[in-house]
Design a protein around this motif. Structure first.
Motif, PDB file in Angstrom:
ATOM      1  N   UNK A   1     -10.427  -0.898 -25.806  1.00  0.00           N
ATOM      2  CA  UNK A   1      -9.954  -0.958 -24.432  1.00  0.00           C
ATOM      3  C   UNK A   1      -9.647  -2.380 -24.005  1.00  0.00           C
ATOM      4  N   UNK A   2      -8.880  -2.519 -22.934  1.00  0.00           N
ATOM      5  CA  UNK A   2      -8.434  -3.839 -22.491  1.00  0.00           C
ATOM      6  C   UNK A   2      -9.595  -4.725 -22.047  1.00  0.00           C
ATOM      7  N   UNK A   3     -10.719  -4.130 -21.665  1.00  0.00           N
ATOM      8  CA  UNK A   3     -11.934  -4.885 -21.343  1.00  0.00           C
ATOM      9  C   UNK A   3     -13.052  -4.527 -22.323  1.00  0.00           C
ATOM     10  N   UNK A   4     -12.639  -4.179 -23.539  1.00  0.00           N
ATOM     11  CA  UNK A   4     -13.540  -3.853 -24.647  1.00  0.00           C
ATOM     12  C   UNK A   4     -14.442  -2.660 -24.343  1.00  0.00           C
ATOM     13  N   UNK A   5     -13.939  -1.796 -23.471  1.00  0.00           N
ATOM     14  CA  UNK A   5     -14.685  -0.582 -23.157  1.00  0.00           C
ATOM     15  C   UNK A   5     -15.830  -0.785 -22.194  1.00  0.00           C
ATOM     16  N   UNK A   6     -15.958  -1.978 -21.625  1.00  0.00           N
ATOM     17  CA  UNK A   6     -17.094  -2.277 -20.750  1.00  0.00           C
ATOM     18  C   UNK A   6     -16.713  -2.357 -19.276  1.00  0.00           C
ATOM     19  N   UNK A   7     -15.426  -2.251 -18.979  1.00  0.00           N
ATOM     20  CA  UNK A   7     -14.993  -2.339 -17.591  1.00  0.00           C
ATOM     21  C   UNK A   7     -14.725  -0.983 -16.982  1.00  0.00           C
ATOM     22  N   UNK A   8     -14.113  -0.105 -17.777  1.00  0.00           N
ATOM     23  CA  UNK A   8     -13.779   1.216 -17.270  1.00  0.00           C
ATOM     24  C   UNK A   8     -12.606   1.183 -16.306  1.00  0.00           C
TER      25      UNK A   8
END
Length: 388
Positions: free
Chosen positions: A141-148
């Protein structure tokens, strides 16, 4: 295919979201199209209603907004299937704002927004796989899956993210404008917020200092007429948000007309570089509720929603333009929409292949490395981890 034939016979205008649209090559005479409604201005002369465009740009608008719409509809299904968790705010209905804005600016210009951010990420050059992976909390993900859903980000395109705190992105956006002026860059910063955030004190503080320092800051109120479930007239004594700057010029724009948005943003950029901040109010509408937990039908009628779809839908407006100017056939546009559905489905399948972030990622991007930071349990007796 008919859609591919349509794309090949039209010239390129700007980088669209999908590779297929880049096949446009043949030259065509430019078009001038009048905006659906006049601009309403506050202490500034409004731009012309006549907007210069090309067949290629109109096709790109139709394609890009249709892609955004399909992505958001797919996100709705993924949320209901519990593949997307937490908060999720959808943008369907408001696509003309980010599509028109992107057509008027360059990637050197900065954009920062609130939590309804998926489509802006796409307009800044983000891809579907990265978007869906972030929505589902996956590593790619664009925030490495940590932003949602609420924290999309693309620094290489000067997209400084979605922000979950109401109105908090506006002072940050004005800070981006300060950096642009300090570095003597010929660029501007767009800070997007909703009508629900328009009464925030921090917005006026940031606008005040931006005006004092003549920063190239453009405040964009995406007025979809409901702050969560509260109608604008119940929350704001003066819902003329484009006038809220008082000493700062403003412009009210039909945010469902992609060409009007393009013209307004082009005008605003030129104004901000030369004179300082300006406020744009985009009169738009969201079809979904405020978030996925909101059915969106308890504070407004279904007739109201369907009426906006029939009369003002931004995609249908561009479809009518393409057909009226004999730039496409209904079958060609339908084929394009079918290809978009396939592309979205393929992106979801690809995103699902990405694993969830490793547990060690809980502590990355939080503390500076090399200081021996330790993590304990709630009773501070059990050492859970020592950060590198």
């Amino acid at each position: 295919m008919a859609a591919a034939m349509l794309l090949r016979r039209l010239p390129a205008a700007r980088p669209p979201l999908m590779a297929a649209t880049r096949a446009i090559s043949d030259s065509t005479a430019p078009l001038t199209i009048e905006t659906s409604m006049p601009f309403t201005a506050h202490i500034v002369d409004p731009p012309s209603r006549d907007v210069a465009t090309t067949p290629a740009e109109l096709v790109a608008f139709f394609h890009d907004m249709s892609l955004m719409r399909r992505m958001e509809i797919a996100a709705d299904s993924l949320y209901k299937a519990k593949l997307i968790r937490g908060f999720c705010h959808l943008y369907d209905g408001q696509e003309a704002v980010c599509a028109g804005m992107e057509a008027a600016i360059t990637r050197k210009d900065s954009i920062i927004t609130a939590y309804r951010d998926h489509c802006i990420f796409l307009s800044r050059g983000g891809d579907l796989v990265t978007a869906f992976a972030e929505l589902m909390g996956r590593q790619v993900g664009c925030s490495r899956g940590k932003g949602g859903s609420m924290h999309f980000y693309k620094k290489d395109a000067n997209f400084y993210g979605g922000h979950g705190i109401v109105g908090a992105q506006v002072p940050l956006g004005c800070g981006l404008a300060f950096a642009q002026k300090y570095r003597k860059e010929d660029s501007v910063s767009f800070s997007l917020y909703g009508d629900g955030a328009a009464n925030q004190g921090q917005l006026f503080e940031a606008l005040n200092i931006s005006a004092l320092w003549k920063l190239p800051a453009i405040l964009v109120c995406e007025n979809n007429h409901y702050g969560m479930g509260t109608a604008e007239w119940r929350a704001a004594k003066s819902p003329s948000y484009y006038k809220r700057g008082d000493y700062v010029p403003g412009l009210k724009v039909d945010g469902m007309d992609v060409l009007a948005v393009k013209q307004a943003c082009k005008f605003a950029k030129e104004h901000a570089i030369a004179n300082g901040p300006i406020v744009l109010e985009m009169d738009t509408y969201r079809y979904h509720g405020h978030s996925m937990s909101d059915p969106g039908s308890t504070y407004r009628t279904r007739d109201e929603i369907s009426g906006v779809r029939q009369e003002r839908d931004p995609i249908e407006r561009v479809r009518k333009l393409l057909l009226a100017h004999d730039l496409a056939t209904p079958a060609e546009l339908k084929d394009m929409e079918k290809e978009i559905r396939k592309e979205v489905d393929a992106a979801i399948a690809k995103a699902k292949e990405s694993p969830m972030p490793d547990a060690s990622e809980l502590f990355t991007n939080v503390y500076v490395k090399g200081f021996g930071v330790e993590s304990f349990g709630a009773d501070r007796k059990e050492l859970r981890a020592t950060l590198p």
